[in-house]
Design a protein around this motif. Structure first.
Motif, mmCIF file in Angstrom:
data_model
loop_
_atom_site.group_PDB
_atom_site.id
_atom_site.type_symbol
_atom_site.label_atom_id
_atom_site.label_comp_id
_atom_site.label_asym_id
_atom_site.label_seq_id
_atom_site.Cartn_x
_atom_site.Cartn_y
_atom_site.Cartn_z
ATOM 1 N N ASP A 35 -16.023 13.008 -3.754
ATOM 2 C CA ASP A 35 -16.915 13.807 -4.610
ATOM 3 C C ASP A 35 -16.261 14.096 -5.967
ATOM 4 O O ASP A 35 -16.928 14.047 -7.010
ATOM 5 C CB ASP A 35 -17.295 15.117 -3.926
ATOM 6 N N GLN A 37 -14.005 12.252 -7.470
ATOM 7 C CA GLN A 37 -13.976 11.009 -8.239
ATOM 8 C C GLN A 37 -15.340 10.712 -8.840
ATOM 9 O O GLN A 37 -15.440 10.267 -9.985
ATOM 10 C CB GLN A 37 -13.508 9.840 -7.376
ATOM 11 N N ASP A 38 -16.394 10.971 -8.092
ATOM 12 C CA ASP A 38 -17.735 10.750 -8.624
ATOM 13 C C ASP A 38 -18.003 11.699 -9.791
ATOM 14 O O ASP A 38 -18.531 11.286 -10.833
ATOM 15 C CB ASP A 38 -18.783 10.928 -7.530
ATOM 16 N N THR A 41 -15.910 10.477 -12.808
ATOM 17 C CA THR A 41 -16.452 9.225 -13.344
ATOM 18 C C THR A 41 -17.721 9.508 -14.145
ATOM 19 O O THR A 41 -17.931 8.931 -15.217
ATOM 20 C CB THR A 41 -16.731 8.227 -12.201
ATOM 21 N N ASN A 42 -18.527 10.423 -13.656
ATOM 22 C CA ASN A 42 -19.745 10.795 -14.370
ATOM 23 C C ASN A 42 -19.414 11.508 -15.671
ATOM 24 O O ASN A 42 -19.992 11.216 -16.725
ATOM 25 C CB ASN A 42 -20.623 11.677 -13.468
ATOM 26 N N SER A 48 -21.750 6.722 -12.056
ATOM 27 C CA SER A 48 -21.476 7.243 -10.722
ATOM 28 C C SER A 48 -20.712 6.179 -9.941
ATOM 29 O O SER A 48 -20.899 4.971 -10.168
ATOM 30 C CB SER A 48 -22.791 7.551 -9.994
ATOM 31 N N ILE A 49 -19.873 6.615 -9.013
ATOM 32 C CA ILE A 49 -19.174 5.644 -8.175
ATOM 33 C C ILE A 49 -20.151 4.962 -7.214
ATOM 34 O O ILE A 49 -19.788 4.006 -6.543
ATOM 35 C CB ILE A 49 -18.001 6.276 -7.395
ATOM 36 N N TYR A 50 -21.392 5.413 -7.201
ATOM 37 C CA TYR A 50 -22.425 4.802 -6.366
ATOM 38 C C TYR A 50 -23.266 3.793 -7.144
ATOM 39 O O TYR A 50 -24.153 3.154 -6.573
ATOM 40 C CB TYR A 50 -23.316 5.893 -5.747
ATOM 41 N N TYR A 70 -17.191 6.876 2.147
ATOM 42 C CA TYR A 70 -17.849 6.427 0.918
ATOM 43 C C TYR A 70 -19.183 5.740 1.243
ATOM 44 O O TYR A 70 -20.210 6.034 0.612
ATOM 45 C CB TYR A 70 -16.935 5.476 0.126
#
Length: 133
Positions: A35, A37-38, A41-42, A48-50, A70
Motif C-alpha cells: 500500500d 509503494q502504491d 508511486t501515485n 499506480s502499481i496496479y 499483490y
C-alpha cells in the motif's frame, strides 16, 4: 505450505537460514509495504502499481507472500489488469530451489483462484539475485 517450509528450513539448517537471511514477513507488514509503494508511486509518478506496464519485482521471493498479496490486491482494485500483469509485469527471484518450487506453486494456485485460469507463472527465476555482484 509456508508454515511447513518454515518449520523444515529452521529444523534442517539454521546456518543456511541465517546466512541467507530467511525470515517470515507478517501479512500485515506485506500489505503495508504494498500500500505504501502504491501511495508513493501515485504521489511521485501519478501512476499506480496496479497499472499496466508498471513492473513489480521481488528479488528475494521466499514462498511468494509479497507476490500473492499483490495479486490479491490487484484482483480487488484492477481485476481487468490481472492477467496482463501476471503475464507481463510481475517478476521474482528465489535462490533456494525447494523454496522456488513452493513459491511458483503458491503463486499459480492463487492466480487460478482469482482468475479461474490455470496458467504457469513465467516471471519467476531460481537464481541468486546477487550472484553477479
Amino acid at each position: 505450505m509456508n508454515d511447513l517450509f518454515d518449520k523444515e528450513i529452521k529444523k534442517k539448517d539454521k546456518l543456511t537460514q541465517q546466512r541467507l537471511g530467511i525470515v517470515h514477513t507478517p501479512i500485515e507488514i506485506v500489505e503495508f509495504i504494498i500500500d505504501s509503494q502504491d501511495y508513493t508511486t501515485n504521489l511521485e509518478y501519478n501512476l499506480s502499481i496496479y497499472d499496466r506496464d508498471v513492473r513489480i519485482f521481488d528479488p528475494f521471493l521466499g514462498t511468494g507472500t509479497f507476490i500473492i498479496v499483490y495479486l490479491c490486491k490487484l484482483a480487488e482494485k484492477r481485476p481487468e489488469n490481472l492477467l496482463y500483469k501476471y503475464e507481463n509485469d510481475v517478476f521474482a527471484n528465489e535462490i533456494l530451489e525447494e523454496t522456488y518450487k513452493i513459491a511458483k506453486a503458491n503463486i499459480e494456485n492463487v492466480f487460478f483462484e482469482l482468475s479461474g485460469i490455470k496458467k504457469e507463472f513465467k516471471g519467476i527465476k531460481n537464481i541468486d539475485t546477487f550472484d553477479n555482484y
